[in-house]
Design a protein around this motif. Structure first.
Motif, PDB file in Angstrom:
ATOM      1  N   LYS A  40      -4.143  -7.053 -10.810  1.00  0.00           N
ATOM      2  CA  LYS A  40      -3.905  -5.661 -10.476  1.00  0.00           C
ATOM      3  C   LYS A  40      -2.573  -5.504  -9.888  1.00  0.00           C
ATOM      4  CE  LYS A  40      -5.305  -1.554  -8.160  1.00  0.00           C
ATOM      5  NZ  LYS A  40      -6.622  -0.987  -7.429  1.00  0.00           N
ATOM      6  N   ARG A  41      -1.757  -4.653 -10.559  1.00  0.00           N
ATOM      7  CA  ARG A  41      -0.381  -4.582  -9.969  1.00  0.00           C
ATOM      8  C   ARG A  41       0.348  -3.520  -8.974  1.00  0.00           C
ATOM      9  NH1 ARG A  41       3.626  -8.030 -10.667  1.00  0.00           N
ATOM     10  NH2 ARG A  41       3.905  -8.425 -12.710  1.00  0.00           N
ATOM     11  N   SER A  62      -2.583   4.680   2.710  1.00  0.00           N
ATOM     12  CA  SER A  62      -2.757   4.457   4.211  1.00  0.00           C
ATOM     13  C   SER A  62      -2.909   2.721   4.327  1.00  0.00           C
ATOM     14  CB  SER A  62      -4.015   5.078   4.697  1.00  0.00           C
ATOM     15  OG  SER A  62      -3.694   6.629   4.915  1.00  0.00           O
ATOM     16  N   TYR A  63      -3.640   2.299   3.342  1.00  0.00           N
ATOM     17  CA  TYR A  63      -4.278   0.977   3.536  1.00  0.00           C
ATOM     18  C   TYR A  63      -3.342   0.209   2.475  1.00  0.00           C
ATOM     19  CZ  TYR A  63      -7.887   3.346   5.504  1.00  0.00           C
ATOM     20  OH  TYR A  63      -8.564   4.265   6.235  1.00  0.00           O
ATOM     21  N   SER A  64      -2.389   0.552   1.699  1.00  0.00           N
ATOM     22  CA  SER A  64      -1.709  -0.068   0.565  1.00  0.00           C
ATOM     23  C   SER A  64      -0.385  -0.639   1.469  1.00  0.00           C
ATOM     24  CB  SER A  64      -1.252   0.896  -0.452  1.00  0.00           C
ATOM     25  OG  SER A  64      -2.484   1.203  -0.941  1.00  0.00           O
ATOM     26  N   SER A  65      -0.219  -1.978   0.892  1.00  0.00           N
ATOM     27  CA  SER A  65       0.963  -2.894   1.053  1.00  0.00           C
ATOM     28  C   SER A  65       2.144  -2.169   0.178  1.00  0.00           C
ATOM     29  CB  SER A  65       0.751  -4.110   0.938  1.00  0.00           C
ATOM     30  OG  SER A  65       0.613  -4.479  -0.457  1.00  0.00           O
ATOM     31  N   PRO A  66       3.236  -2.615   0.888  1.00  0.00           N
ATOM     32  CA  PRO A  66       4.665  -2.454   0.141  1.00  0.00           C
ATOM     33  C   PRO A  66       4.628  -2.998  -1.301  1.00  0.00           C
ATOM     34  CG  PRO A  66       5.345  -3.155   2.237  1.00  0.00           C
ATOM     35  CD  PRO A  66       3.660  -3.120   2.059  1.00  0.00           C
ATOM     36  N   SER A  70       5.041  -0.572  -4.747  1.00  0.00           N
ATOM     37  CA  SER A  70       6.106  -0.794  -5.439  1.00  0.00           C
ATOM     38  C   SER A  70       5.955  -1.575  -6.854  1.00  0.00           C
ATOM     39  CB  SER A  70       7.292  -1.661  -4.959  1.00  0.00           C
ATOM     40  OG  SER A  70       6.977  -3.050  -4.741  1.00  0.00           O
ATOM     41  N   GLY A  71       4.620  -2.073  -7.194  1.00  0.00           N
ATOM     42  CA  GLY A  71       4.221  -2.658  -8.546  1.00  0.00           C
ATOM     43  C   GLY A  71       4.523  -4.144  -8.308  1.00  0.00           C
ATOM     44  N   LYS A  72       4.930  -4.930  -7.259  1.00  0.00           N
ATOM     45  CA  LYS A  72       4.844  -6.337  -7.328  1.00  0.00           C
ATOM     46  C   LYS A  72       3.588  -6.990  -7.397  1.00  0.00           C
ATOM     47  CE  LYS A  72       9.552  -5.682  -5.043  1.00  0.00           C
ATOM     48  NZ  LYS A  72      10.048  -5.621  -3.907  1.00  0.00           N
ATOM     49  N   LEU A  73       3.639  -8.191  -7.470  1.00  0.00           N
ATOM     50  CA  LEU A  73       2.428  -8.996  -7.479  1.00  0.00           C
ATOM     51  C   LEU A  73       1.768  -8.886  -6.154  1.00  0.00           C
ATOM     52  CD1 LEU A  73       1.058 -10.825  -9.571  1.00  0.00           C
ATOM     53  CD2 LEU A  73       2.159 -12.759  -8.826  1.00  0.00           C
ATOM     54  N   SER A  74       0.475  -8.554  -6.396  1.00  0.00           N
ATOM     55  CA  SER A  74      -0.494  -8.383  -5.049  1.00  0.00           C
ATOM     56  C   SER A  74      -1.125  -9.945  -4.977  1.00  0.00           C
ATOM     57  CB  SER A  74      -1.318  -7.195  -5.047  1.00  0.00           C
ATOM     58  OG  SER A  74      -0.634  -6.183  -5.338  1.00  0.00           O
ATOM     59  N   ASN A  75      -1.499 -10.124  -3.742  1.00  0.00           N
ATOM     60  CA  ASN A  75      -2.324 -11.446  -3.320  1.00  0.00           C
ATOM     61  C   ASN A  75      -2.973 -11.335  -2.081  1.00  0.00           C
ATOM     62  OD1 ASN A  75      -0.212 -11.699  -1.365  1.00  0.00           O
ATOM     63  ND2 ASN A  75       0.998 -13.180  -2.809  1.00  0.00           N
ATOM     64  N   GLN A  76      -3.403 -12.314  -1.327  1.00  0.00           N
ATOM     65  CA  GLN A  76      -4.203 -12.407  -0.392  1.00  0.00           C
ATOM     66  C   GLN A  76      -3.389 -11.662   0.849  1.00  0.00           C
ATOM     67  OE1 GLN A  76      -4.969 -16.374   1.074  1.00  0.00           O
ATOM     68  NE2 GLN A  76      -2.965 -16.755   2.074  1.00  0.00           N
ATOM     69  N   SER A  77      -2.109 -11.535   0.912  1.00  0.00           N
ATOM     70  CA  SER A  77      -1.272 -10.890   1.664  1.00  0.00           C
ATOM     71  C   SER A  77      -1.447  -9.361   1.743  1.00  0.00           C
ATOM     72  CB  SER A  77       0.059 -11.144   1.838  1.00  0.00           C
ATOM     73  OG  SER A  77       1.056 -10.558   2.285  1.00  0.00           O
ATOM     74  N   THR A  78      -1.906  -8.945   0.545  1.00  0.00           N
ATOM     75  CA  THR A  78      -2.091  -7.493   0.199  1.00  0.00           C
ATOM     76  C   THR A  78      -3.355  -7.404   1.046  1.00  0.00           C
ATOM     77  OG1 THR A  78      -1.029  -7.682  -1.890  1.00  0.00           O
ATOM     78  CG2 THR A  78      -2.452  -5.740  -1.527  1.00  0.00           C
ATOM     79  N   GLY A 103      13.019   3.392  -3.419  1.00  0.00           N
ATOM     80  CA  GLY A 103      12.533   2.204  -3.355  1.00  0.00           C
ATOM     81  C   GLY A 103      12.547   1.302  -2.130  1.00  0.00           C
ATOM     82  N   VAL A 104      12.938   1.938  -1.145  1.00  0.00           N
ATOM     83  CA  VAL A 104      12.749   1.397   0.356  1.00  0.00           C
ATOM     84  C   VAL A 104      11.549   1.808   0.879  1.00  0.00           C
ATOM     85  CG1 VAL A 104      13.868   0.795   2.408  1.00  0.00           C
ATOM     86  CG2 VAL A 104      15.230   0.848   0.139  1.00  0.00           C
ATOM     87  N   TYR A 105      10.681   0.651   1.311  1.00  0.00           N
ATOM     88  CA  TYR A 105       9.415   1.090   1.914  1.00  0.00           C
ATOM     89  C   TYR A 105       9.683   1.327   3.353  1.00  0.00           C
ATOM     90  CZ  TYR A 105       4.429   0.474   3.439  1.00  0.00           C
ATOM     91  OH  TYR A 105       3.240   0.617   4.072  1.00  0.00           O
ATOM     92  N   GLU A 106       8.921   2.178   4.176  1.00  0.00           N
ATOM     93  CA  GLU A 106       9.089   2.157   5.533  1.00  0.00           C
ATOM     94  C   GLU A 106       7.972   2.815   6.046  1.00  0.00           C
ATOM     95  OE1 GLU A 106      12.655   4.025   7.413  1.00  0.00           O
ATOM     96  OE2 GLU A 106      14.037   3.322   5.937  1.00  0.00           O
TER      97      GLU A 106
END
Length: 168
Positions: A40-41, A62-66, A70-78, A103-106
């Protein structure tokens, strides 16, 4: 989560609806149909209409990581990011939605009266996955070492202002 993460399986869709407590307080994570092996991207905001993002997507943001947004590779950190956001919401109240500008997440995470809890949430939801907890076991170890949180104290001051994201 550590067992699943070691097998490179990630939930990637953790939210309040997927976490249940039984009558004894035991926690269960549901909705396993979304488990993924690094595939999943990203979240798509394709249901944006007239500048308004669909409520289901807002809830998910609310629960989604940057990296998810942004469509980057997701992993355990996500998943660990989402666990941090869930823990915040269950302990303190709703988080503000993130902003993405060019493109800057805050995301503003209010400073709490408890430095140790603030540090836990800042590390859990760090914008960079490399600055988050390295795995679920290390996150749990820190969480279990925290002093009990007095929510009334935690609502006090954020840079000289009352935290306004919580209804007093």
């Amino acid at each position: 989560f550590s067992v699943l993460h070691r097998k490179r399986k990630y939930h990637l869709s953790l939210c309040m609806n997927n976490v249940w407590l039984d009558t004894k307080g035991k926690c269960f994570v549901t909705h396993y149909g979304l488990f993924t092996l690094f595939k999943k991207r990203s979240l798509t905001l394709s249901s944006e209409k007239n500048g308004e993002i669909d409520l289901a997507i807002k809830h998910r943001l609310s629960y989604s990581s940057p990296e998810q947004i942004s469509g980057k590779l997701s992993n355990q950190s996500t998943d660990l990011f989402a666990i941090g956001a869930l823990t915040y919401e269950l302990s303190i109240g709703p988080l503000s939605l993130p902003t993405i500008d060019q493109g800057v997440y805050e995301r503003h995470i209010p400073k709490l009266a408890s430095d140790e809890w603030s540090a836990f949430f800042e590390k859990s939801m760090a914008p960079s996955g490399l600055k988050r907890f390295s795995n679920a076991d290390s996150m749990l170890k820190v969480f279990l070492s925290l002093s009990p949180l007095d929510v009334r104290q935690s609502l006090q001051i954020d840079n000289g202002k009352k935290n306004d994201h919580i209804d007093h």
